[in-house]
Design a protein around this motif. Structure first.
Motif, mmCIF file in Angstrom:
data_model
loop_
_atom_site.group_PDB
_atom_site.id
_atom_site.type_symbol
_atom_site.label_atom_id
_atom_site.label_comp_id
_atom_site.label_asym_id
_atom_site.label_seq_id
_atom_site.Cartn_x
_atom_site.Cartn_y
_atom_site.Cartn_z
ATOM 1 N N SER A 178 10.405 51.845 29.256
ATOM 2 C CA SER A 178 9.636 51.896 28.024
ATOM 3 C C SER A 178 10.507 52.364 26.860
ATOM 4 C CB SER A 178 8.451 52.838 28.233
ATOM 5 O OG SER A 178 7.916 53.229 27.001
ATOM 6 N N ARG A 179 11.383 53.344 27.123
ATOM 7 C CA ARG A 179 12.264 53.866 26.065
ATOM 8 C C ARG A 179 13.172 52.768 25.535
ATOM 9 N NH1 ARG A 179 13.647 59.292 24.717
ATOM 10 N NH2 ARG A 179 15.826 59.655 24.165
ATOM 11 N N LEU A 180 13.566 51.847 26.400
ATOM 12 C CA LEU A 180 14.425 50.740 25.996
ATOM 13 C C LEU A 180 13.651 49.618 25.324
ATOM 14 C CD1 LEU A 180 16.664 50.583 29.175
ATOM 15 C CD2 LEU A 180 17.382 51.265 26.885
ATOM 16 N N GLY A 181 12.338 49.700 25.343
ATOM 17 C CA GLY A 181 11.539 48.680 24.697
ATOM 18 C C GLY A 181 11.232 47.487 25.574
ATOM 19 N N PHE A 182 11.546 47.607 26.879
ATOM 20 C CA PHE A 182 11.211 46.514 27.794
ATOM 21 C C PHE A 182 9.720 46.537 28.092
ATOM 22 C CE2 PHE A 182 15.715 46.976 29.576
ATOM 23 C CZ PHE A 182 16.189 45.925 28.822
ATOM 24 N N VAL A 183 9.167 45.371 28.278
ATOM 25 C CA VAL A 183 7.759 45.303 28.641
ATOM 26 C C VAL A 183 7.577 45.880 30.045
ATOM 27 C CG1 VAL A 183 7.160 43.360 27.166
ATOM 28 C CG2 VAL A 183 8.075 42.932 29.441
ATOM 29 N N ALA A 184 6.409 46.428 30.269
ATOM 30 C CA ALA A 184 6.116 47.009 31.582
ATOM 31 C C ALA A 184 6.236 45.935 32.654
ATOM 32 C CB ALA A 184 4.717 47.604 31.587
ATOM 33 N N ASN A 185 6.725 46.361 33.792
ATOM 34 C CA ASN A 185 6.880 45.428 34.900
ATOM 35 C C ASN A 185 5.620 45.473 35.761
ATOM 36 O OD1 ASN A 185 7.602 43.962 37.108
ATOM 37 N ND2 ASN A 185 9.669 44.822 37.228
ATOM 38 N N HIS A 186 4.753 44.507 35.568
ATOM 39 C CA HIS A 186 3.457 44.565 36.232
ATOM 40 C C HIS A 186 3.547 44.245 37.719
ATOM 41 C CE1 HIS A 186 1.342 45.390 32.575
ATOM 42 N NE2 HIS A 186 1.978 44.404 31.983
ATOM 43 N N ASP A 187 4.706 43.695 38.126
ATOM 44 C CA ASP A 187 4.864 43.392 39.544
ATOM 45 C C ASP A 187 5.243 44.619 40.363
ATOM 46 O OD1 ASP A 187 4.446 40.813 38.818
ATOM 47 O OD2 ASP A 187 6.584 40.329 38.663
ATOM 48 N N SER A 188 5.724 45.671 39.672
ATOM 49 C CA SER A 188 6.260 46.779 40.444
ATOM 50 C C SER A 188 5.136 47.639 41.033
ATOM 51 C CB SER A 188 7.196 47.619 39.580
ATOM 52 O OG SER A 188 6.486 48.167 38.508
ATOM 53 N N LEU A 189 5.489 48.390 42.056
ATOM 54 C CA LEU A 189 4.535 49.262 42.723
ATOM 55 C C LEU A 189 4.122 50.395 41.787
ATOM 56 C CD1 LEU A 189 6.534 49.510 46.056
ATOM 57 C CD2 LEU A 189 4.359 48.316 45.758
ATOM 58 N N ASP A 190 2.962 50.976 42.028
ATOM 59 C CA ASP A 190 2.503 52.113 41.226
ATOM 60 C C ASP A 190 3.159 53.379 41.760
ATOM 61 O OD1 ASP A 190 1.109 53.830 39.557
ATOM 62 O OD2 ASP A 190 -0.545 54.011 40.985
ATOM 63 N N ALA A 191 4.145 53.885 40.980
ATOM 64 C CA ALA A 191 4.952 55.014 41.458
ATOM 65 C C ALA A 191 4.082 56.224 41.784
ATOM 66 C CB ALA A 191 5.999 55.378 40.396
ATOM 67 N N ARG A 192 3.147 56.564 40.899
ATOM 68 C CA ARG A 192 2.402 57.809 41.067
ATOM 69 C C ARG A 192 1.547 57.809 42.320
ATOM 70 N NH1 ARG A 192 2.533 61.521 36.961
ATOM 71 N NH2 ARG A 192 4.275 60.953 35.655
ATOM 72 N N SER A 193 0.995 56.663 42.641
ATOM 73 C CA SER A 193 0.178 56.627 43.848
ATOM 74 C C SER A 193 1.029 56.798 45.107
ATOM 75 C CB SER A 193 -0.617 55.318 43.913
ATOM 76 O OG SER A 193 0.260 54.232 44.139
ATOM 77 N N LEU A 194 2.345 56.587 44.966
ATOM 78 C CA LEU A 194 3.248 56.800 46.103
ATOM 79 C C LEU A 194 3.887 58.190 46.070
ATOM 80 C CD1 LEU A 194 5.046 53.324 46.153
ATOM 81 C CD2 LEU A 194 3.216 54.107 47.654
ATOM 82 N N GLY A 195 3.538 58.985 45.024
ATOM 83 C CA GLY A 195 4.051 60.354 44.969
ATOM 84 C C GLY A 195 5.339 60.512 44.187
ATOM 85 N N TYR A 196 5.718 59.488 43.435
ATOM 86 C CA TYR A 196 6.960 59.539 42.659
ATOM 87 C C TYR A 196 6.657 59.341 41.171
ATOM 88 C CZ TYR A 196 9.132 58.588 47.222
ATOM 89 O OH TYR A 196 9.515 58.644 48.530
#
Ligand SMILES: [Zn+2]
Ligand SMILES: [Zn+2]
Ligand SMILES: [Zn+2]
Length: 208
Positions: free
Chosen positions: A31-49
Motif C-alpha cells: 500500500s505504501r508503494l501505491g500498488f493495488v491490493a492483491n485480492h488473490d492473496s491469503l488473509d494474513a490476519r486470519s492466519l495470525g500474521y
C-alpha cells in the motif's frame, strides 16, 4: 508482469490521507508503494500474521515459508517480528522517495527530474516478489546453494527465472530482509528502495 502503479493521495483501504498514516504495518509495503491490493492473496490476519507473501495459496505453504526465517523475523500478530516489519517499512521505503506529494523539499526547478526518477523506477526497477513452490533443481541467486523442492522460494519477475531462499531475499547494500518482498533492481542486483535511490544519487542528490 509488473504490478499496476496507481497514484492516489488517500489510502484505498481506510481512506485516510497516506501522508498522515501512522499505522504502517496495517497496510504494509504494498500500500505504501501505491500498488493495488492483491485480492488473490491469503488473509494474513486470519492466519495470525501481519503479512503473508503474495503467491501462496494455503496456510501450510505460509508455515513452510516462515519456517525458513529466524523466528524473531516472523511477523506474527503482536510479536517482535511485527515491530521489526513496521520499522523496516519506514527504513526501506522512505516516504520522500515514493511520490512528489510526500516530498516537501523539492525545489520547483527539480520537480521534473524527481518525477522522472520516480517514473523510471516504477517502470523498470520496482516490484514485489512472489513466493512459490520451488521448481526442481533450483539454485539460490544469492547464496548459490540448492533450494529444496519441499521449500518455498521467492521469485522476482523483473529478474526472470531467478529464485531465492526466503532468508536470502535481501538488499545488496544493507543486507536487510526486503520488507514484504518489495525490491528494486539495479544492474541485476536487488536493493531496498532506499538504497536503490542512493544508487541513483547523481540524479536525485539535489532532491533529498
Ligand atoms: Zn489507511
Ligand atoms: Zn540462499
Ligand atoms: Zn538497503
Amino acid at each position: 508482469m509488473p504490478l499496476k502503479w496507481v497514484l492516489t493521495k488517500t489510502c484505498k483501504n481506510c481512506k485516510c490521507p497516506r501522508d498522515g498514516h501512522e499505522v504502517v504495518a496495517e497496510h504494509g509495503a504494498r500500500s505504501r508503494l501505491g500498488f493495488v491490493a492483491n485480492h488473490d492473496s491469503l488473509d494474513a490476519r486470519s492466519l495470525g500474521y501481519t503479512f503473508v507473501p503474495p503467491g501462496l495459496t494455503s496456510a501450510r505453504q505460509v508455515d513452510q515459508y516462515y519456517s525458513t526465517l529466524p523466528s524473531e523475523e516472523v511477523p506474527k500478530l503482536g510479536s517482535k517480528g511485527e515491530m521489526l516489519r513496521s520499522q523496516r517499512i519506514v527504513r526501506q521505503l522512505p516516504k520522500q522517495d515514493l511520490s512528489l506529494s510526500a516530498c516537501k523539499f523539492v525545489e520547483p526547478e527539480y520537480a521534473n527530474s524527481y518525477q522522472d526518477f520516480i517514473t523510471g523506477r516504477n517502470q523498470v526497477a520496482l516490484d514485489v516478489g512472489l513466493a512459490k513452490a520451488t521448481p526442481p533443481n533450483s539454485i539460490c541467486a544469492d547464496c548459490s546453494k540448492p533450494i529444496h523442492s519441499t521449500q518455498i522460494s521467492v521469485t522476482a519477475l523483473r529478474l526472470g527465472d531467478a529464485v531465492w531462499h526466503p532468508s536470502c531475499f535481501k538488499c545488496k547494500t544493507c543486507d536487510d530482509l526486503l520488507v514484504d518482498l518489495a525490491y528494486c533492481v539495479y544492474e541485476d542486483n536487488i536493493y531496498c528502495e532506499r538504497h536503490y535511490a542512493e544508487k541513483n544519487e547523481a540524479k536525485v542528490r539535489r532532491l533529498r
